[in-house]
Design an enzyme around this catalytic site. Structure first.
Site, short mmCIF file in Angstrom:
data_model
loop_
_atom_site.label_atom_id
_atom_site.label_comp_id
_atom_site.label_asym_id
_atom_site.label_seq_id
_atom_site.Cartn_x
_atom_site.Cartn_y
_atom_site.Cartn_z
N HIS A 88 4.01 -12.87 36.96
CA HIS A 88 5.08 -12.44 36.05
C HIS A 88 4.83 -11.04 35.50
O HIS A 88 5.72 -10.45 34.88
CB HIS A 88 5.37 -13.48 34.96
N ASN A 215 7.25 -23.77 31.77
CA ASN A 215 6.71 -22.65 30.99
C ASN A 215 6.26 -23.12 29.60
O ASN A 215 6.89 -23.99 29.01
CB ASN A 215 7.79 -21.57 30.86
N TRP A 216 5.19 -22.55 29.08
CA TRP A 216 4.60 -22.89 27.77
C TRP A 216 4.14 -24.34 27.69
O TRP A 216 4.11 -24.92 26.60
CB TRP A 216 5.61 -22.63 26.63
N ASP A 224 0.36 -18.14 39.23
CA ASP A 224 0.86 -16.95 38.54
C ASP A 224 -0.09 -15.75 38.75
O ASP A 224 -0.77 -15.31 37.83
CB ASP A 224 1.02 -17.26 37.05
N ASN A 330 11.75 -16.79 28.55
CA ASN A 330 10.38 -16.97 28.07
C ASN A 330 10.33 -16.89 26.55
O ASN A 330 9.72 -17.73 25.89
CB ASN A 330 9.50 -15.87 28.69
N GLY A 660 0.79 -10.21 26.01
CA GLY A 660 0.02 -9.00 26.30
C GLY A 660 -1.29 -9.35 26.99
O GLY A 660 -1.84 -8.56 27.75
N ASN A 661 -1.78 -10.59 26.70
CA ASN A 661 -2.98 -11.06 27.39
C ASN A 661 -2.66 -11.54 28.81
O ASN A 661 -3.58 -11.79 29.60
CB ASN A 661 -3.61 -12.25 26.65
N SER A 662 -1.39 -11.70 29.12
CA SER A 662 -1.02 -12.17 30.46
C SER A 662 -1.70 -11.32 31.52
O SER A 662 -1.66 -10.09 31.45
CB SER A 662 0.49 -12.08 30.66
N PHE A 678 -2.55 -16.91 31.83
CA PHE A 678 -1.13 -16.60 32.00
C PHE A 678 -0.22 -17.28 31.01
O PHE A 678 0.98 -16.99 30.96
CB PHE A 678 -0.66 -16.89 33.44
N ASP A 679 -0.75 -18.16 30.17
CA ASP A 679 0.16 -18.85 29.24
C ASP A 679 -0.64 -19.60 28.19
O ASP A 679 -1.87 -19.62 28.23
CB ASP A 679 1.04 -19.83 30.04
N1 ARG Z 1 4.79 -17.91 28.95
C1 ARG Z 1 4.19 -16.85 29.68
C2 ARG Z 1 3.94 -15.64 28.81
O1 ARG Z 1 4.56 -15.46 27.80
C3 ARG Z 1 5.07 -16.36 30.76
C4 ARG Z 1 5.03 -17.18 31.94
C5 ARG Z 1 5.98 -16.65 32.95
N2 ARG Z 1 6.56 -17.76 33.64
C6 ARG Z 1 7.74 -18.27 33.32
N3 ARG Z 1 8.08 -19.39 33.86
N4 ARG Z 1 8.56 -17.66 32.54
O2 ARG Z 1 3.14 -14.81 29.16
#
Ligand code: ARG
Length: 729
Positions: A88, A215-216, A224, A330, A660-662, A678-679
């Site tokens: 992402h 997600n989350w 990811d 998101n 931002g840590n993603s 990633f989450d």
């Molecule tokens: N929740 C994740 C974040 O904020 C983003 C994951 C992206 N994937 C998704 N299905 N939207 O970094």
């Protein structure tokens, strides 16, 4: 107002609190690298095998391999500038190279050779942090006691710009980061790489498996991850895209550990979290619960519906707005998670109780002691007043911010503002419009086409204006009202907006780019409808900007005092002390472990590919590629699965991360890469306000799944060779 002396007292208290008491508390804390040696005992107890001092040096491995993408984190994984990050986070690079006919987002992409790599968006950057130094006294020296809020803002802003100008050299970006609204200022010098290319991404059905439904949440089965590469000029200096550029050679890079980690192991994440609200006031939390989150959820839902309807009619809109759609979905789910989590944990009552306890503790600090409780208490009281006054403008500020995000609103704004700012000496130009920013402004206009459709832009503006006309009259912009000419109904607004787009040539990239070098006289003479509107609007927008700057300047008189009070109070109780996230490099460490989301339910820390089979329906986002399903059923894991078990996909840890840590590398006790953060989990979404150690978990994609997808499914062996990874077989 606080003097530097008070701040120094606070700093001493931080250090002792960390050393003596931190063990009692779970792994909350987004630590600045310089704080890590003080945490040596805890790091070793958790299992770190490296010398903690190693983690405080930015110019040595492993921290110098961790880079910022501006909006995400990434890391070098080869001597040839190969970069790994989340899917992402590489999404924009996929999007700008996609069309409905050749959709790399859906299909994935692999460059078999460097020649096949594709340039990312021209504004894409990679920042390599090389130096961090404290400049608090330099900034504070610019302040005089009798300055009002606006004067303070300007003085701080000018001081920062002077420091930045003294630091920047070609190919480097310097920024002064503000910690806790003026408690501390740090100068951060980063190498700025500008030619970034797309190397590899798995298909959407792997890279975003589970999509916004999963997600989350845990359990998670998303691959990811994606790869980019940074290029520089032949002489090694930072340069914009050119086919003659050569791969950047980082000093260090991370190696991948194909064995991964197991439950109970030490793990750490280094990255660039951009914002947390742990030290915000209860009143601010209340506003988030009562107004901000519900408002933003509603607006996101409406905008998504508009884009969705347009995409159904025109698939090109779907591709161009893919990033916006992903961001809205998101954020919307994050806000919902916050509302639910904050209610469940009774966070507002906790915050109010914490504030009352702080008031009480301050009242006990007698004058002449180590802390002047009365002075700090005055700061706290003044901060509450200031915040409450500013919150009154929240609706207007939000509506304007949304309007300003529109494609042509933003383009015309950049053009008109840049022409004005260019008339000033560089150090007096507005941040974002200095000479150093011109190349980015240019990149933004060059790249706009890939994420913009005039009809869609028009519809979104008309939608936002419907909110604007409902604002109380006192919050209106006179020029915008003149332009609207009293129109307040949907059809009337749509007609006004249609005329605005009919009379503009800003939809043409060459025109926009040319206008970036326009003089104020040329702007004044322009007949372009958007430029004309923006010319009229600018004084009103500047007035709003001044109001917000005044607030920010006022905040610097009281927020640092509040922070000093909190630090001293926390330290007296042995609680951890670190600053709210602000986009600067932080390290968080902890343990691979699951959690108990509710009564009688326990989540284990690893998912495996078996869960992919269980979730697969064949319908997006659960449309696993048939080859993957067959390989899972055949248990063809190439020796990557631990003995006697299935292949891991993602794992949980108690790491303190946020937006931002993603893409941040998750490293094992030896500093080897074992996954990518990633989450976070649903029960931890509100951790930006209050960290609950029992339920806050980060989610990482497991290195073994990454390697398996690359080797077994996508045959990206060229990259495995480059990273010198041997898939066990
Ligand atoms: N929740 C994740 C974040 O904020 C983003 C994951 C992206 N994937 C998704 N299905 N939207 O970094």
């Amino acid at each position: 107002m606080l003097t530097r002396n008070w701040l120094a007292t606070g700093v001493t208290l931080i250090a002792s609190a960390l050393v003596i008491h931190h063990n009692a508390y779970a792994d909350e804390g987004m630590w600045q690298p310089s704080q890590l040696p003080a945490l040596a005992g805890q790091l070793q107890q958790r299992g770190l095998a490296l010398d903690p001092k190693q983690l405080s040096t930015l110019t040595s491995w492993p921290l110098d391999a961790v880079v910022s993408l501006g909006f995400c984190t990434a890391s070098f994984v080869s001597p040839d500038g190969l970069i790994v990050t989340n899917h992402h986070c590489g999404f924009g690079a996929l999007q700008v190279n996609s069309t409905p006919q050749k959709n790399l987002i859906n299909d994935g992409f692999l460059a078999h050779t460097k020649q096949e790599e594709l340039p990312a968006d021209p504004t894409q950057r990679v920042y390599v942090t090389e130096q961090i130094s404290d400049v608090t006294s330099q900034v504070n020296a610019a302040l005089k006691p009798d300055m009002d809020g606006y004067a303070r803002f300007v003085a701080i802003d000018e001081a920062k710009k002077r420091i930045v100008a003294g630091c920047e050299t070609p190919g480097y970006r310097c920024d002064v980061y503000t910690f806790s609204n003026g408690y501390d200022y740090q100068l951060i010098r980063q190498k700025e790489l500008r030619d970034i290319r797309l190397v590899y991404a798995p298909p959407l059905s792997i890279g975003k498996f589970g999509g916004d439904i999963d997600n989350w949440m845990w359990p998670r089965h998303t691959g990811d991850f994606s790869y980019l590469r940074a290029y520089v000029g032949k002489d090694g200096s930072s340069a914009s895209y050119s086919k003659d550029n050569v791969p950047y050679r980082p000093t260090h890079w991370l190696t991948l550990n194909p064995k991964g980690v197991k439950a109970g192991d030490f793990v750490m994440v280094a990255g660039y979290p951009y914002n947390t609200d742990r030290y915000r006031l209860a009143d601010e939390l209340q506003s988030a619960i009562d107004w901000e989150y519900p408002t933003k959820i509603g607006m996101s839902r409406d905008m998504l519906a508009l884009v969705d309807a347009a995409s159904k009619k025109n698939p090109e809109v779907g591709v161009k707005y893919a990033t916006l759609v992903a961001e809205l979905n998101n954020a919307m789910k994050l806000f919902q998670g916050n509302l639910e989590g904050l209610a469940r944990s009774n966070a507002l009552a906790t915050k109010r109780a914490q504030e009352a306890a702080l008031d009480q503790w301050l009242a006990q600090q007698k004058p002449g002691g180590a802390l002047d409780g009365a002075a700090l208490q005055a700061d706290v009281v003044n901060l509450r007043k200031l915040v409450d006054a500013h919150l009154k403008l929240r609706e207007r500020n939000f509506v304007l911010a949304m309007i300003q995000r529109g494609g042509l609103f933003d383009a015309s704004y950049q053009i008109v503002r840049l022409a004005q700012e260019k008339q000033k000496p560089d150090l007096e130009r507005e941040e974002g419009f200095q000479k150093r920013d011109e190349i980015r402004l240019l990149g933004a206009e060059q790249g706009l086409d890939q994420e913009f459709d005039p009809a869609m832009d028009q519809q979104l503006l008309a939608y936002q204006l419907q909110h604007y006309v409902k604002l109380p009259a006192a919050e209106h912009l006179p020029a915008l009202d003149r332009w609207l000419g009293g129109v307040t109904d949907e059809a009337g607004i749509a007609k006004k907006v249609a005329a605005l787009y009919a009379g503009t040539s800003l939809t043409d990239t060459k025109t926009r780019v040319a206008l970036l070098s326009a003089t104020p006289a040329q702007i004044d003479a322009s007949n372009d409808t958007w430029i004309k509107l923006m010319r009229e609007l600018m004084p009103d927008l500047l007035a709003v900007e001044r109001q917000n700057k005044t607030f920010a300047g006022d905040e610097t008189t009281v927020r640092p005092g509040y922070m000093a009070a909190l630090i001293a109070f926390n330290a007296s109780r042995g609680l951890p002390v670190y600053h709210d996230a602000n986009g600067s490099l932080r390290v968080t460490f902890g343990t691979v472990q699951g959690y108990k989301p509710r009564d009688a339910v326990e989540y284990t820390p690893f998912t495996t590919v078996d869960g992919i089979v269980q979730k697969t329906t064949g319908v997006e986002p659960f449309n696993t590629p048939p080859a993957e399903l067959a390989a899972i059923r055949a248990k063809a894991f190439d020796g990557l699965a631990p003995a006697g078990s299935s292949l891991p996909v993602a794992f949980l840890a108690d790491l303190d991360i946020t937006g931002g840590n993603s893409g941040s590398p998750a490293m094992d006790r030896n500093g080897q890469l074992v996954g990518l953060a990633f989450d976070g989990v649903w029960e931890g979404t509100s951790s930006g306000w209050l960290f609950n150690p029992a339920e806050t978990r980060s989610i990482q994609v497991d290195v073994r799944y990454m390697l398996w997808v690359m080797h077994h499914l996508d045959h990206a062996d060229n990259l495995l060779d480059e990273m010198k990874v041997k898939v066990p077989q």
